[in-house]
Design an enzyme around this catalytic site. Structure first.
Site, PDB file in Angstrom:
ATOM      1  N   THR A 188       0.824  -1.214   0.000  1.00  0.00           N
ATOM      2  CA  THR A 188       0.000   0.000   0.000  1.00  0.00           C
ATOM      3  C   THR A 188       0.859   1.265   0.000  1.00  0.00           C
ATOM      4  O   THR A 188       1.991   1.256   0.505  1.00  0.00           O
ATOM      5  CB  THR A 188      -0.901   0.003   1.256  1.00  0.00           C
ATOM      6  OG1 THR A 188      -1.489   1.291   1.419  1.00  0.00           O
ATOM      7  CG2 THR A 188      -0.118  -0.315   2.528  1.00  0.00           C
ATOM      8  N   ASP A 189       0.280   2.352  -0.504  1.00  0.00           N
ATOM      9  CA  ASP A 189       0.998   3.635  -0.457  1.00  0.00           C
ATOM     10  C   ASP A 189       1.152   4.143   0.978  1.00  0.00           C
ATOM     11  O   ASP A 189       1.921   5.058   1.240  1.00  0.00           O
ATOM     12  CB  ASP A 189       0.312   4.692  -1.340  1.00  0.00           C
ATOM     13  CG  ASP A 189      -1.111   5.051  -0.929  1.00  0.00           C
ATOM     14  OD1 ASP A 189      -1.631   4.487   0.058  1.00  0.00           O
ATOM     15  OD2 ASP A 189      -1.718   5.916  -1.608  1.00  0.00           O
ATOM     16  N   GLU A 190       0.402   3.535   1.910  1.00  0.00           N
ATOM     17  CA  GLU A 190       0.470   4.006   3.304  1.00  0.00           C
ATOM     18  C   GLU A 190       1.806   3.687   3.967  1.00  0.00           C
ATOM     19  O   GLU A 190       2.123   4.258   5.012  1.00  0.00           O
ATOM     20  CB  GLU A 190      -0.684   3.423   4.120  1.00  0.00           C
ATOM     21  CG  GLU A 190      -2.027   3.871   3.586  1.00  0.00           C
ATOM     22  CD  GLU A 190      -3.133   3.912   4.628  1.00  0.00           C
ATOM     23  OE1 GLU A 190      -2.852   3.727   5.811  1.00  0.00           O
ATOM     24  OE2 GLU A 190      -4.281   4.142   4.221  1.00  0.00           O
ATOM     25  N   TYR A 205      -2.058  -0.147  11.177  1.00  0.00           N
ATOM     26  CA  TYR A 205      -2.267  -0.793   9.867  1.00  0.00           C
ATOM     27  C   TYR A 205      -1.048  -0.598   8.978  1.00  0.00           C
ATOM     28  O   TYR A 205      -0.462  -1.572   8.479  1.00  0.00           O
ATOM     29  CB  TYR A 205      -3.521  -0.239   9.172  1.00  0.00           C
ATOM     30  CG  TYR A 205      -3.551  -0.591   7.690  1.00  0.00           C
ATOM     31  CD1 TYR A 205      -3.742  -1.903   7.263  1.00  0.00           C
ATOM     32  CD2 TYR A 205      -3.351   0.399   6.710  1.00  0.00           C
ATOM     33  CE1 TYR A 205      -3.745  -2.229   5.912  1.00  0.00           C
ATOM     34  CE2 TYR A 205      -3.358   0.073   5.360  1.00  0.00           C
ATOM     35  CZ  TYR A 205      -3.551  -1.239   4.960  1.00  0.00           C
ATOM     36  OH  TYR A 205      -3.536  -1.561   3.623  1.00  0.00           O
ATOM     37  N   LYS A 227       1.638  -3.357   7.522  1.00  0.00           N
ATOM     38  CA  LYS A 227       1.903  -3.594   6.096  1.00  0.00           C
ATOM     39  C   LYS A 227       3.390  -3.381   5.801  1.00  0.00           C
ATOM     40  O   LYS A 227       3.999  -4.145   5.046  1.00  0.00           O
ATOM     41  CB  LYS A 227       1.055  -2.664   5.229  1.00  0.00           C
ATOM     42  CG  LYS A 227      -0.435  -2.966   5.218  1.00  0.00           C
ATOM     43  CD  LYS A 227      -0.785  -4.315   4.613  1.00  0.00           C
ATOM     44  CE  LYS A 227      -0.589  -4.360   3.109  1.00  0.00           C
ATOM     45  NZ  LYS A 227      -1.054  -5.661   2.547  1.00  0.00           N
TER      46      LYS A 227
END
Ligand code: NAD
Ligand code: DAU
Length: 339
Positions: free
Chosen positions: A128-130, A152, A156
């Site tokens: 994810t870009d997060e 979260y 990741k």
């Protein structure tokens, strides 16, 4: 570079993006055998995969990616793993971080170990870009460092670190996609777009954290699935790819667009207490995936219109999800702006 894969293990495909990915592969590569492994958490839903039940070359296995014996058995029967399995909602990660660490970190490690043991051709981790954390200026590039800020995104990032370690230490044929915010059919109604769409259909308030100014890059789920498929088959081993549209949209703009499409009044917008540790902006540099030959095909206006119509026509899909435990979670999550 081109890779022929005949048998895939797709973990977490009873969820939103994974089920759309299976749909994409069944349509574009009908000869590929697909085994789905999914724990069926609150976010997993067999209805998302119903059309494939009983079809040739498809099977569903109910189980946990942390179950090494089960994962090894399944891994021994395929050429590659695509991992979607994760706890995925930032707000829930603030309530129960350990579920995220277990699946997103440990589960990824179990899958990496199995892929290595069976000498797979590829292991694709849907990231994810997060992992980059909040980006106040500029755009994240694939070589930027990780600065995750929620349980979260940290989980990741942890899963990604493990996968990169397996690539470096054991030669795992790793591929990574870092997608931006997906929306479209079959998204569980806890993420922004389906919360706004289903609430608007029911004439309920549309909750926006703080002032609704947080920016995301919203990508239609089919565009994301095409990118994952492209990376899986065409990218050189070791490839890491940002996947987004490069466009920036605020939560308030999403809410206004939903109200416009559904014909509901602006007075439904309600500003509520902010998410703790809220990342106010993500932005991706997508030049690497563009060079591989991918570009988004569905504009936000077109994708949102399709999404609203899908939720209007599939109320039998989402109404049962918005009951019982869902409203317990909703009450716990949303608080008035003043507190
Ligand atoms: P989702 O929450 O809709 O689905 C997750 C699926 O994983 C569910 O079917 C669930 O049952 C399954 N699962 C959870 N724990 C499991 C376990 N221990 N073993 C087996 N299965 C398990 O998620 P999504 O939005 O479809 O996201 C899929 C993947 O894409 C995730 O890895 C997520 O981090 C990543 N991602 C999501 C977005 C987004 O905007 N939704 C963007 C970029 C990346
Ligand atoms: O960026 C990719 C990520 O996008 C994925 O990795 C995650 O799995 C996915 O959940 C998503 O995370 P976000 O936190 O960005 O998505 P969410 O839909 O929860 O929130 C989007 C934005 O809207 C964010 O700024 C918070 C805000 N928001 C969200 C909800 C649910 C609201 O204002 N109101 C809401 O009710």
């Amino acid at each position: 570079m081109s890779r022929t894969l005949k048998r895939l293990l797709v973990a977490g495909a009873a969820g939103f993006i994974g089920s759309n990915f299976v749909r994409h592969v069944r349509k574009t590569r009908p000869d590929v055998d697909i085994a789905v492994l999914d724990k069926l958490t609150y976010a997993g839903n067999l209805a998302n995969l119903r059309e494939f039940e009983g079809t040739r070359g498809y099977r569903f296995v109910h189980g946990d990616v942390c179950d090494a014996d089960l994962v090894n058995t399944l891994a021994g029967q395929v050429d590659a793993i695509v991992n979607f399995a994760a706890e995925t909602h930032v707000d829930r990660s603030l309530m129960d971080p350990f579920a995220f660490i277990e699946t997103d970190v440990r589960g990824t490690a179990v899958l990496c170990e199995a892929a290595r043991r069976y000498g797979h051709q590829a292991f694709l981790l849907v990231s994810t870009d997060e992992v980059y954390g909040q980006v106040s200026e500029g755009r994240s590039r694939e070589d930027d460092s990780f600065r995750p800020r929620s349980p979260y995104s940290a989980s990741k990032a942890g899963g990604e670190h493990i996968a990169h370690a397996y690539a470096e230490s054991f030669g795992l044929p790793l591929l990574v996609t870092r997608g931006s915010n997906n929306y479209g059919p079959f998204q569980y109604p806890e993420k922004l777009v389906p919360v706004l769409v289903t609430n608007a259909i029911d004439g309920m308030k549309l909750p926006l954290y703080n002032d609704g100014s947080a920016v995301r890059d919203y990508i239609y789920v089919e565009d994301h699935c095409r990118a994952i498929d492209l990376v899986l088959h065409e990218a050189a081993v070791g490839g890491v790819y940002n996947v987004g549209t490069g466009l920036e949209t605020t939560g308030l703009q999403v809410a206004e667009a939903v109200l416009e499409i559904t014909g509901k009044p602006r007075s439904l917008i309600e500003f509520v207490a902010d998410r703790p540790g809220h990342d106010y902006r993500y932005a991706l540099d997508i030049s690497r995936i563009s060079a591989l030959g991918w570009e988004p095909q569905v504009s936000f206006a077109e994708g949102l219109e399709r999404t609203v119509r899908w939720y209007e026509h599939h109320q039998d899909w989402w109404r049962p999800l918005k009951s019982g435990d869902y409203w317990e979670y909703y009450k716990r999550n949303y608080r008035p702006l003043s507190t």
